[in-house]
Design an enzyme around this catalytic site. Structure first.
Site, PDB file in Angstrom:
ATOM      1  N   ASN A  48       0.847  -1.192   0.000  1.00 35.99           N
ATOM      2  CA  ASN A  48       0.000   0.000   0.000  1.00 35.99           C
ATOM      3  C   ASN A  48       0.885   1.246   0.000  1.00 35.99           C
ATOM      4  O   ASN A  48       1.963   1.274   0.617  1.00 35.99           O
ATOM      5  CB  ASN A  48      -1.016   0.003   1.145  1.00 35.99           C
ATOM      6  CG  ASN A  48      -0.445  -0.238   2.516  1.00 35.99           C
ATOM      7  OD1 ASN A  48       0.597  -0.859   2.669  1.00 35.99           O
ATOM      8  ND2 ASN A  48      -1.119   0.254   3.529  1.00 35.99           N
ATOM      9  N   GLU A  50       0.333   5.221   0.610  1.00 34.30           N
ATOM     10  CA  GLU A  50      -0.618   6.240   1.054  1.00 34.30           C
ATOM     11  C   GLU A  50      -0.203   7.629   0.573  1.00 34.30           C
ATOM     12  O   GLU A  50       0.911   7.824   0.046  1.00 34.30           O
ATOM     13  CB  GLU A  50      -0.737   6.177   2.588  1.00 34.30           C
ATOM     14  CG  GLU A  50      -1.280   4.820   3.024  1.00 34.30           C
ATOM     15  CD  GLU A  50      -1.547   4.697   4.507  1.00 34.30           C
ATOM     16  OE1 GLU A  50      -1.038   5.530   5.293  1.00 34.30           O
ATOM     17  OE2 GLU A  50      -2.260   3.742   4.880  1.00 34.30           O
ATOM     18  N   GLU A  61      -2.825  -4.692  -3.230  1.00 37.69           N
ATOM     19  CA  GLU A  61      -3.260  -5.606  -4.290  1.00 37.69           C
ATOM     20  C   GLU A  61      -3.246  -4.904  -5.640  1.00 37.69           C
ATOM     21  O   GLU A  61      -2.869  -5.470  -6.661  1.00 37.69           O
ATOM     22  CB  GLU A  61      -4.677  -6.114  -4.006  1.00 37.69           C
ATOM     23  CG  GLU A  61      -4.825  -6.890  -2.711  1.00 37.69           C
ATOM     24  CD  GLU A  61      -5.157  -6.000  -1.509  1.00 37.69           C
ATOM     25  OE1 GLU A  61      -4.669  -4.849  -1.446  1.00 37.69           O
ATOM     26  OE2 GLU A  61      -5.909  -6.472  -0.647  1.00 37.69           O
ATOM     27  N   CYS A  90      -9.987  -5.431  -0.031  1.00 34.14           N
ATOM     28  CA  CYS A  90     -11.142  -4.526  -0.074  1.00 34.14           C
ATOM     29  C   CYS A  90     -11.932  -4.719  -1.370  1.00 34.14           C
ATOM     30  O   CYS A  90     -11.455  -5.324  -2.337  1.00 34.14           O
ATOM     31  CB  CYS A  90     -10.691  -3.073   0.072  1.00 34.14           C
ATOM     32  SG  CYS A  90     -10.014  -2.365  -1.436  1.00 34.14           S
TER      33      CYS A  90
HETATM   34  N1  THU Z   1      -5.337  -1.496   2.200  1.00 33.16           N
HETATM   35  C1  THU Z   1      -4.738  -2.310   1.280  1.00 33.16           C
HETATM   36  O1  THU Z   1      -3.570  -2.118   0.931  1.00 33.16           O
HETATM   37  N2  THU Z   1      -5.462  -3.322   0.759  1.00 33.16           N
HETATM   38  C2  THU Z   1      -6.766  -3.585   1.071  1.00 33.16           C
HETATM   39  O2  THU Z   1      -7.352  -4.493   0.505  1.00 33.16           O
HETATM   40  C3  THU Z   1      -7.459  -2.770   2.068  1.00 33.16           C
HETATM   41  C4  THU Z   1      -6.695  -1.662   2.653  1.00 33.16           C
HETATM   42  C5  THU Z   1      -4.560  -0.382   2.762  1.00 33.16           C
HETATM   43  C6  THU Z   1      -5.060   0.994   2.409  1.00 33.16           C
HETATM   44  C7  THU Z   1      -4.514   1.824   3.552  1.00 33.16           C
HETATM   45  O3  THU Z   1      -3.193   2.221   3.223  1.00 33.16           O
HETATM   46  C8  THU Z   1      -4.450   0.861   4.726  1.00 33.16           C
HETATM   47  O4  THU Z   1      -4.598  -0.448   4.177  1.00 33.16           O
HETATM   48  C9  THU Z   1      -5.497   1.099   5.777  1.00 33.16           C
HETATM   49  O5  THU Z   1      -6.759   1.101   5.231  1.00 33.16           O
END
Ligand code: THU
Length: 135
Positions: A48, A50, A61, A90
């Protein structure tokens, strides 16, 4: 469709855990790693990423699948996702994965134990998805 070998499972799970270490998650402090296995044996990893403008955050993903597609690969045989607690991808990521795969074995990895805590499939996680045919 959970026909990954033990060796493939181990490699995918390990790659997701390693990718998680690259997460840029200063806001949520919730690192996520993902690894996609291609039909020719390559692994594309993602984390991830941000942003201070929160809505621009990219999930692990999607980072992984975008890297693979950008490298010319669209055929996948498995995905592993590593989070603290072993959480599921998600909804947005499920839909993006479904663009390139009717079904996909998905390993849910708990980074607290490094263990695969659930084995599921994309079709199971996203039944009756939005889908349009294209040429
Ligand atoms: N996040 C993911 O990387 N994948 C997911 O399927 C759900 C959430 C990340 C987004 C954010 O940086 C952190 O998890 C908290 O929501």
């Amino acid at each position: 469709m959970n026909n990954l070998t033990d060796d493939q499972r181990q490699k995918l799970s390990d790659a997701a855990l390693v990718a998680r270490q690259q997460a840029y998650a200063p806001y949520s402090k919730f690192p996520v790693g993902a690894a996609l296995l291609t039909d020719d044996g390559q692994i594309f990893a993602g984390c991830n990423i941000e942003n201070t403008s929160f809505g621009l955050t990219n999930c692990a993903e999607r980072t992984a699948i975008f890297a693979a597609v950008a490298a010319g690969i669209r055929q996948f045989v498995g995905l592993a996702v590593a989070t603290e607690g072993g959480l599921s991808p998600c909804g947005a990521c499920r839909q993006v994965l479904a663009e390139f795969s009717d079904d996909l074995p998905i390993l849910i990895v708990d980074a607290s134990s490094d263990a695969v805590v659930e084995v599921t499939t994309l079709a199971n996680l996203l039944p009756n998805r939005f889908r349009r045919e294209h040429t």
